[in-house]
Structure formats: C-alpha cells, structure tokens
Enzyme design. Structure first.
Site, PDB file in Angstrom:
ATOM      1  N   LYS A 119       0.830  -1.201   0.000  1.00 46.53           N
ATOM      2  CA  LYS A 119       0.000   0.000   0.000  1.00 46.53           C
ATOM      3  C   LYS A 119       0.868   1.257   0.000  1.00 46.53           C
ATOM      4  CE  LYS A 119      -4.032  -1.989   2.109  1.00 46.53           C
ATOM      5  NZ  LYS A 119      -5.226  -1.756   2.875  1.00 46.53           N
ATOM      6  N   ARG A 120       2.036   1.124   0.592  1.00 46.84           N
ATOM      7  CA  ARG A 120       2.911   2.301   0.741  1.00 46.84           C
ATOM      8  C   ARG A 120       3.675   2.608  -0.551  1.00 46.84           C
ATOM      9  NH1 ARG A 120       1.572   5.089   4.414  1.00 46.84           N
ATOM     10  NH2 ARG A 120       0.622   3.984   6.135  1.00 46.84           N
TER      11      ARG A 120
END
Ligand code: GLU
Length: 505
Positions: free
Chosen positions: A262-263
């Site tokens: 997600k990062r």
C-alpha cells in the site's frame, strides 16, 4: 457440471489494493466466460479492523471500472445477506456442529497464558503452536473434564472454538494454478474458528458462506494459500464438497523485490488504489487511478496482463475480449512485476481510441478546473489535435492551454535557442502575409510563409519555432498552421505582438 459461481470477498479494512482489483477482475472474467455468477461478499467479521467508508469505496471502485456484480452487497440476490456481520446468527450452529462431530473444541486459555507459552517456546528457540502435541497441557475441552467444561461454559467464561487437526496427516490442496500443494498437519496451528463474542473468524465464515452461497471456484490471492489446507479440512469436516481453488500470483514492486504494498504507490510514482483514498483517521491521502487520469479500460487491460496473458502477442483487449480469451491455465505461477511504463502506454492507447464524446467529458472537466469555458465543437477539435500527446487526462491542459488562453510566459530555453536578433521584424512581416490571405486558408498561408522564409534565406527551424513560441509559449504542439487556424488570425497577431514586446522590446 455445477453452475460456475465465484465471489470477490474483500474485508472493509481500507481502500482496495489493485491486487484485489485484479483478483476481482479474474473472477469476473471467469464467471462471464462460463455463463456464471459473480458475487460481492463483504467479510467484516473482524470488527477491530473495520474502517468507515471502505465498503462504499469498494462499490464505487467497481462502478468506475465497469465491473458488474450479479449478486451481493448493494445488489441483493437469493443467497443474501452478503455482508458477514449481517449473517452473524447463522455461524454458531456450524461451530457447534464441529464440536459435536469432534472436529473442534473449546479453548479457555487467556491471552496472557498463551503469551507466556509463546515466550517459553521462544526462550528455547522454538515456536509455540496450539496443536496435537500441546493441546493436552493447555486449557481446553480436550484436557479438562466434561464437568469442568460445562461449568466454565455455564459461568460465561470467555472461550474460543479451535479446529482440531488430526495429527500427522498429509493435507493436499488441489490448486488450478499450482497443482497439488501438500502440507503435514503437524506443521499447522489449531486455528480459532469462533470467538465467544459471537463472531466467527474469517476461516469459518468464509467456508460456511462459500458453501451456502454455492461457490464453485475460489479464485483469490496467493496470500491465502497458507489458509487453504485448513479450508480443505473444514469442507471435509462438514462433509461438504470443496470448491475448486486457484491462488493468484502476487503483484510485485517494479524491481521485483517483494510484494507491491500500500505504501509503494505514491513513493514510486503510481497509484496502488483504483480511487483516491483519504484515511479517515490520519487524513492521509493516497492517490487513485481515477484521479490520476487513467481510463478504467486501460486499468483493466493493464491489470489483466499482470499475471496472465492470452498466449499470443495481443496486448490491447477490452473487457469483452478478455472474457473470451481468459483462461486459468494461462495464469502464471510466479509473481507479476508492476510496470509503470506499460501502464502509461495502455492509458495513452486507450485515450487514442476513446469515444469522442466520452473523452470530451473528461476534457471539459479539466478545462473547468482552469475556469475555461469553450464551445463543444471547438474543444472537440482541439482534443483531436492534441490527444496523441496525452498519456493522462490532466495532461490535456498542459497540451492545450494555449488554444484557450494566450501564453503569459515563454519557455526561456526555447527562446534562447530559437529567438535571434531580427526575429521580431520577420515575425511582423509574417503576420502581415498571413493577414493578407483573405479568407484565411491554412495551406495558402503556409505556402506564402514558406516563400518568405526561403526568399529571405532564413533559418527555417529557428524562425518557425519563434513563431510557435509566440503562440504557444513553448516549442511544442501540433502543426503551426493548424494552431493559427484554430485560434484565428486576429489572436495570432495579438500573440505575436505581445511576444515581441516581452522578448524583444
Ligand atoms: N476476506 C478475504 C480478503 O480480504 C477474502 C479471502 C478469500 O477470498 O477467501 O481478501
């Protein structure tokens, strides 16, 4: 053959990762190809991880992508409710059934007790597991007397229900992508199926729902492969026929080093979520494909090819074509690296073939952001002139602003390179020539200007680019006489005069 019924079963714990979108897409393609049903089930049994807005986000994302569910949350259907929290009362009886048949047991160990066991094991460089070798020494309905168990249950003592793996059993998962995957039960932890707060865990709810919703194929991410042996055993324990399993390869970072997290997206310059997401707690914003100016068709095509290919060189495939060509046996076993250049390429391609009116809507939204209102036909004409230079929707402005507003700045590097002493004088002559073409005709004006440039032995590149800088503000854009035709001769004159004032006063 049983009717094909597949499901996408996200947990509403945040925005939907594009890996999840790909899982849903493959399920959709498989369902449609086989005349089957595609369901949306929301798996929200873990209330501690619930994030407000996530469910709405998931629904909106698929609406944007044009992927339609046949049944599920927000749609309804004969197997509802499709949200696990609304199905809560039905799970208990299945947990009880497993206790009765000896496939599960009550465990009363407190979190502190289990923690102490873990630490103890760690000190001996071992990992603690709740299994056939440790059950007896722990606090559960297998180690306690019947009376003690009854008494604890009566008194409302907190408990969990755990699955009881038979010792030393080879469990085989038949996976449509990976073939046979076998693991020995001695390596597995007696997983919790049900908690005394009345909530089933993912494993129990997932199996009960897949069975009662008559799911034929479970197509999901590779991260669920470690859970598959438990699921296979649960089907066995219930005496139900297991669905077919297919575990999809991971989506990897562009360099292939690890899972696309997600990062990663905003760090590496591309979105990992279909739509922009604002974290309700931190307020942090993560970019989305929609807001970054991708067309949904491009996202679908790009995602379809991350882990699958049709076995030919064909790359451009719309949803209908994908439905025809998709096959589970062409899904690769190894992870698929995200490729930003490819994503960009697909978007560019889809912008080129997009329906004019649809693209016009996008373009008009971009113009509105810059407070520009213009006549539809004009906007459409400009759009078709510049779209080949556009990779993402917001670039429509960068590539076209000068069709709507005169430049106020001139790219200093282009000026330095192209604008020579005397350029101003020649440009004045050139606009006189253009003005003399009545009525204005692109080709005639072009030919006359060429005669002028050649007759005066001017450097063609320099003078034509200076003219362009005056109209556009930079050395870019489509054919010069196309621009003149579009903005008109009067506006051309004004812009040239203004450029001269600024650049060569
Ligand atoms: N709720 C699980 C998830 O969030 C579903 C896994 C499965 O498809 O079985 O991905």
């Amino acid at each position: 053959m049983k009717k094909v019924r597949v499901r996408f079963a996200p947990s509403p714990t945040g925005p939907l990762h594009i890996g999840g979108v790909r899982t849903a897409l493959y399920n959709y393609l498989f369902a449609k190809q086989n005349g089957g049903d595609f369901l949306l089930r929301i798996e929200d049994t873990d209330q501690t991880r619930f994030v407000p807005g996530a469910e709405e986000y998931i629904i909106e994302a698929f609406q944007w992508l044009g992927i339609q569910f046949d049944e599920g949350v927000g749609i309804g259907g004969p197997f509802g409710p499709y949200k696990q929290s609304e199905r809560k009362p039905m799970y208990k009886k299945y947990a009880d059934q497993l206790i009765e048949t000896g496939w599960a047991y009550y465990a009363f160990d407190t979190p502190e007790e289990l923690d102490a066991r873990r630490k103890e094991a760690e000190a001996q460089k071992k990992t603690f597991q709740y299994d056939a070798t440790t059950r007896d020494g722990l606090c559960n309905s297998l180690s306690l007397s019947k009376e003690e168990v009854e008494q604890r249950l009566q008194s409302g003592a907190p408990y969990v229900i755990r699955f009881k793996y038979p010792a030393n059993l080879d469990i085989t998962v038949h996976d449509l992508i990976r073939g046979e995957v076998t693991i020995n039960s001695n390596l597995l932890d007696d997983k919790v199926l049900y908690k005394s707060d009345g909530m089933p865990t993912y494993h129990l709810a997932n199996i009960v729902d897949d069975h009662t919703m008559e799911i034929s194929h479970v197509i999901r991410g590779e991260e669920w492969l470690p859970s598959a042996p438990l699921h296979v055993m649960l089907y066995k324990a219930f005496g139900w026929e297991a669905p077919n399993f297919a575990h999809l390869p991971l989506l990897l970072k562009p360099d292939g080093n690890g899972k696309l997290s997600k990062r990663d997206g905003d760090r590496l310059g591309f979105p990992v979520f279909p739509l922009q997401w604002k974290d309700p707690k931190s307020g942090e914003i993560s970019s989305g494909y929609r807001e970054s100016g991708y067309l949904p068709e491009a996202v679908i095509n790009m995602l379809a090819l991350l882990g699958w290919n049709p076995g030919t060189e064909q790359e451009m495939m719309d949803l209908d074509t994908l439905v025809k060509l998709f096959s589970i046996d062409k899904i690769s076993k190894s992870g698929a690296k995200f490729d930003l250049e490819k994503a960009k390429w697909f978007n560019h391609q889809y912008i080129q073939i997009a329906d004019d009116n649809l693209l016009l809507q996008h373009f008009e939204k971009v113009l509105a952001l810059h407070n520009v209102k213009a006549e539809g036909e004009y906007v459409k004409m400009v759009m078709n002139m510049i779209k080949e230079r556009v990779h993402f929707i917001p670039e429509f402005w960068e590539q076209s602003s000068y069709f709507f507003v005169a430049p106020t700045e001139y790219d200093p590097q282009a000026v330095k390179k192209r604008w020579k002493p005397g350029t101003a004088g020649h440009l004045c002559k050139m606009i006189e020539i253009i003005d003399s073409v009545q009525p204005f005709d692109k080709q005639v004006a072009h030919d006359k200007i060429m005669d002028y440039v050649q007759g005066n032995e001017l450097n063609m590149g320099a003078i034509m680019n200076s003219f362009r800088i005056a109209l556009v503000g930079a050395a870019k854009g489509p054919e010069l006489f196309e621009i003149i035709a579009a903005i008109g001769v009067d506006e051309t004159k004004n812009r040239v005069q203004k450029a001269i004032q600024v650049i060569e006063p």
